[in-house]
Design a protein around this motif. Structure first.
Motif, mmCIF file in Angstrom:
data_model
loop_
_atom_site.group_PDB
_atom_site.id
_atom_site.type_symbol
_atom_site.label_atom_id
_atom_site.label_comp_id
_atom_site.label_asym_id
_atom_site.label_seq_id
_atom_site.Cartn_x
_atom_site.Cartn_y
_atom_site.Cartn_z
ATOM 1 N N LYS A 273 24.399 -7.017 -6.022
ATOM 2 C CA LYS A 273 25.638 -7.725 -6.358
ATOM 3 C C LYS A 273 25.696 -8.047 -7.847
ATOM 4 O O LYS A 273 26.729 -7.856 -8.505
ATOM 5 N N LEU A 274 24.579 -8.517 -8.399
ATOM 6 C CA LEU A 274 24.533 -8.835 -9.825
ATOM 7 C C LEU A 274 24.691 -7.590 -10.671
ATOM 8 O O LEU A 274 25.306 -7.618 -11.742
ATOM 9 N N SER A 275 24.146 -6.480 -10.194
ATOM 10 C CA SER A 275 24.268 -5.207 -10.901
ATOM 11 C C SER A 275 25.734 -4.804 -11.020
ATOM 12 O O SER A 275 26.184 -4.348 -12.073
ATOM 13 N N GLU A 276 26.477 -4.986 -9.948
ATOM 14 C CA GLU A 276 27.907 -4.674 -9.960
ATOM 15 C C GLU A 276 28.650 -5.501 -11.011
ATOM 16 O O GLU A 276 29.625 -5.050 -11.596
ATOM 17 N N LYS A 277 28.166 -6.722 -11.230
ATOM 18 C CA LYS A 277 28.823 -7.646 -12.157
ATOM 19 C C LYS A 277 28.304 -7.515 -13.586
ATOM 20 O O LYS A 277 28.724 -8.244 -14.479
ATOM 21 N N GLY A 278 27.363 -6.605 -13.819
ATOM 22 C CA GLY A 278 26.878 -6.359 -15.175
ATOM 23 C C GLY A 278 25.799 -7.289 -15.672
ATOM 24 O O GLY A 278 25.589 -7.422 -16.885
ATOM 25 N N PHE A 279 25.083 -7.946 -14.768
ATOM 26 C CA PHE A 279 23.984 -8.820 -15.161
ATOM 27 C C PHE A 279 22.716 -8.010 -15.417
ATOM 28 O O PHE A 279 22.496 -6.959 -14.804
ATOM 29 N N ARG A 280 21.875 -8.518 -16.308
ATOM 30 C CA ARG A 280 20.505 -8.038 -16.440
ATOM 31 C C ARG A 280 19.653 -8.845 -15.464
ATOM 32 O O ARG A 280 19.834 -10.057 -15.357
ATOM 33 N N VAL A 281 18.734 -8.191 -14.807
ATOM 34 C CA VAL A 281 18.007 -8.861 -13.731
ATOM 35 C C VAL A 281 16.516 -8.556 -13.799
ATOM 36 O O VAL A 281 16.120 -7.425 -14.082
ATOM 37 N N VAL A 282 15.689 -9.576 -13.517
ATOM 38 C CA VAL A 282 14.262 -9.356 -13.315
ATOM 39 C C VAL A 282 13.813 -10.124 -12.078
ATOM 40 O O VAL A 282 14.391 -11.150 -11.729
ATOM 41 N N ASN A 283 12.793 -9.599 -11.421
ATOM 42 C CA ASN A 283 12.174 -10.260 -10.280
ATOM 43 C C ASN A 283 10.983 -11.086 -10.742
ATOM 44 O O ASN A 283 10.268 -10.697 -11.668
ATOM 45 N N MET A 284 10.736 -12.193 -10.099
ATOM 46 C CA MET A 284 9.555 -13.013 -10.331
ATOM 47 C C MET A 284 8.774 -13.095 -9.026
ATOM 48 O O MET A 284 9.364 -13.164 -7.945
ATOM 49 N N ASN A 285 7.451 -13.100 -9.129
ATOM 50 C CA ASN A 285 6.627 -13.022 -7.926
ATOM 51 C C ASN A 285 5.697 -14.201 -7.686
ATOM 52 O O ASN A 285 5.280 -14.421 -6.559
ATOM 53 N N THR B 263 6.041 -17.683 -8.851
ATOM 54 C CA THR B 263 6.560 -18.975 -9.243
ATOM 55 C C THR B 263 7.708 -19.347 -8.317
ATOM 56 O O THR B 263 8.016 -18.615 -7.372
ATOM 57 N N ALA B 264 8.343 -20.487 -8.578
ATOM 58 C CA ALA B 264 9.391 -20.980 -7.681
ATOM 59 C C ALA B 264 10.705 -20.231 -7.846
ATOM 60 O O ALA B 264 11.580 -20.309 -6.985
ATOM 61 N N ILE B 265 10.863 -19.517 -8.946
ATOM 62 C CA ILE B 265 12.050 -18.704 -9.185
ATOM 63 C C ILE B 265 11.775 -17.290 -8.690
ATOM 64 O O ILE B 265 10.745 -16.699 -9.031
ATOM 65 N N ASP B 266 12.692 -16.726 -7.917
ATOM 66 C CA ASP B 266 12.501 -15.371 -7.390
ATOM 67 C C ASP B 266 13.246 -14.317 -8.197
ATOM 68 O O ASP B 266 12.775 -13.192 -8.329
ATOM 69 N N ILE B 267 14.409 -14.682 -8.723
ATOM 70 C CA ILE B 267 15.230 -13.736 -9.477
ATOM 71 C C ILE B 267 15.832 -14.458 -10.677
ATOM 72 O O ILE B 267 16.277 -15.597 -10.561
ATOM 73 N N ILE B 268 15.841 -13.776 -11.836
ATOM 74 C CA ILE B 268 16.497 -14.288 -13.035
ATOM 75 C C ILE B 268 17.577 -13.293 -13.434
ATOM 76 O O ILE B 268 17.322 -12.090 -13.518
ATOM 77 N N ALA B 269 18.784 -13.804 -13.662
ATOM 78 C CA ALA B 269 19.905 -12.942 -14.056
ATOM 79 C C ALA B 269 20.527 -13.473 -15.340
ATOM 80 O O ALA B 269 20.666 -14.672 -15.524
ATOM 81 N N LEU B 270 20.898 -12.556 -16.223
ATOM 82 C CA LEU B 270 21.459 -12.921 -17.520
ATOM 83 C C LEU B 270 22.661 -12.049 -17.834
ATOM 84 O O LEU B 270 22.618 -10.832 -17.680
ATOM 85 N N LYS B 271 23.737 -12.686 -18.261
ATOM 86 C CA LYS B 271 24.933 -11.963 -18.705
ATOM 87 C C LYS B 271 25.569 -12.776 -19.817
ATOM 88 O O LYS B 271 26.124 -13.843 -19.577
ATOM 89 N N GLY B 272 25.457 -12.275 -21.039
ATOM 90 C CA GLY B 272 25.936 -13.041 -22.184
ATOM 91 C C GLY B 272 25.150 -14.329 -22.309
ATOM 92 O O GLY B 272 23.922 -14.321 -22.338
ATOM 93 N N GLU B 273 25.856 -15.449 -22.370
ATOM 94 C CA GLU B 273 25.195 -16.751 -22.461
ATOM 95 C C GLU B 273 24.877 -17.342 -21.079
ATOM 96 O O GLU B 273 24.231 -18.385 -20.994
ATOM 97 N N ARG B 274 25.317 -16.681 -20.036
ATOM 98 C CA ARG B 274 25.137 -17.236 -18.699
ATOM 99 C C ARG B 274 23.790 -16.828 -18.105
ATOM 100 O O ARG B 274 23.436 -15.649 -18.099
ATOM 101 N N LYS B 275 23.075 -17.807 -17.615
ATOM 102 C CA LYS B 275 21.781 -17.580 -16.970
ATOM 103 C C LYS B 275 21.833 -18.147 -15.554
ATOM 104 O O LYS B 275 22.242 -19.287 -15.369
ATOM 105 N N ILE B 276 21.395 -17.357 -14.576
ATOM 106 C CA ILE B 276 21.346 -17.818 -13.193
ATOM 107 C C ILE B 276 19.948 -17.576 -12.636
ATOM 108 O O ILE B 276 19.415 -16.462 -12.741
#
Length: 304
Positions: free
Chosen positions: A215-227, A229-242
């Motif tokens: 879904k994030l790929s469709e929206k043009g986010f850059r994505v990495v997986n984390m294994n 820690t408490a965060i599983d996925i990090i997504a970045l698009k411009g100044e927005r971080k999720i």
């Protein structure tokens, strides 16, 4: 006497407190491998620092998480290992490894210019200062090259952009121009171009992860997986971080994880979305104040 991981973490925390950095200890997972021990904000330069304390050389898996943080450009990943030489920064693939003494000196604002890679030990040179000093002294590129025993084009390259040179060359440059020409390894960290290709840097752990990333790929986010820690996925698009944290085991265990994920997201300055397995658990997490979606809602969820 061998120091425990906990005792070293406490020492690093003392340094952060002494330097008045805003920090949080990350306590998830509480067993097994963990890639983030502390996360801090240096308000002097608004730099986010992600810290891992090493007591073992078995770092391959957890280093992947730290490299992912560097790749997506949300913080400076640092591994603390007291076996590293003082004032030396070890290159671990966009992850910096150093001892506590060096870390404290960096927080004091001192330059970090000694960089150790697989190819040897190098010194960072500040290109602008080098050119400025040379011109102030009225020296030509050729004259400096002759003094250093290198080519004229090498001096030109040193002045064109910050460079890493051998210790021998660096000593000669300092002898001629002084220590002002020494660079700082951290000056441009996080300003390099991030790969725009959407990719994960580890195997997908769940179908939920796969759905989110698609879904994030469709929206043009850059994505990495984390294994680890408490965060599983990090997504970045411009100044927005999720940040995404996925439910695990029971709601009580998941809430522990989500609260640790909240610490990380608050320090980085990102949104946090937790993913529940069903609507019943979603209500539990929303009651605790978490922005929550269910696995079934991922496909239709708008991340814009």
């Amino acid at each position: 006497m061998k120091q425990t991981n906990t005792s070293i973490i406490d020492r690093v925390a003392e340094v952060l407190e002494k330097k008045s950095l805003d920090y949080s200890m990350i306590n998830y997972p509480n067993k097994g491998e963990k890639s983030i021990d502390l996360i801090a904000i240096n308000k002097n330069n608004n730099r986010r620092i992600v810290l891992k304390i090493l007591t073992s050389k078995k770092i391959t898996k957890i280093k992947q998480d730290l490299q992912n943080i560097a790749k997506i450009g949300i913080g400076v990943p640092i591994m603390i290992d007291d076996k590293v030489e003082q004032e030396v920064i070890n290159d671990k693939g966009n992850v910096f490894e150093m001892n506590i003494y060096t870390f404290e000196k960096i927080l004091d604002g001192e330059k970090a210019f000694l960089y150790k890679t697989r190819g040897g030990m190098f010194v960072k040179i500040n290109s602008k200062q080098l050119k400025k000093k040379r011109e102030e002294m009225g020296l030509s590129l050729g004259e400096v090259a002759q003094a250093l025993g290198v080519s004229r084009i090498s001096i030109y390259e040193y002045e064109r952009e910050d460079s890493y040179v051998s210790i021998d060359v660096a000593e000669k440059l300092v002898e001629i121009f002084g220590e002002d020409i020494l660079g700082d390894i951290f000056d441009n960290f996080g300003t390099y171009e991030i790969n725009t290709e959407i990719k994960t840097f580890s195997s997908l752990k769940t179908s939920s992860s796969s759905k989110i990333i698609d879904k994030l790929s469709e929206k043009g986010f850059r994505v990495v997986n984390m294994n680890f820690t408490a965060i599983d996925i990090i997504a970045l698009k411009g100044e927005r971080k999720i940040f995404f944290s996925l439910e695990t085991q029971s709601p009580s265990v998941s809430l522990v994880k989500f609260n640790e994920a909240k610490k990380i997201s608050e320090k980085i300055g990102s949104e946090l979305i937790v993913v529940a397995k069903d609507s019943r658990n979603k209500k539990v997490y929303e009651k605790e104040g978490f922005n929550t979606i269910t696995e079934n809602e991922i496909v239709n969820y708008e991340f814009d």
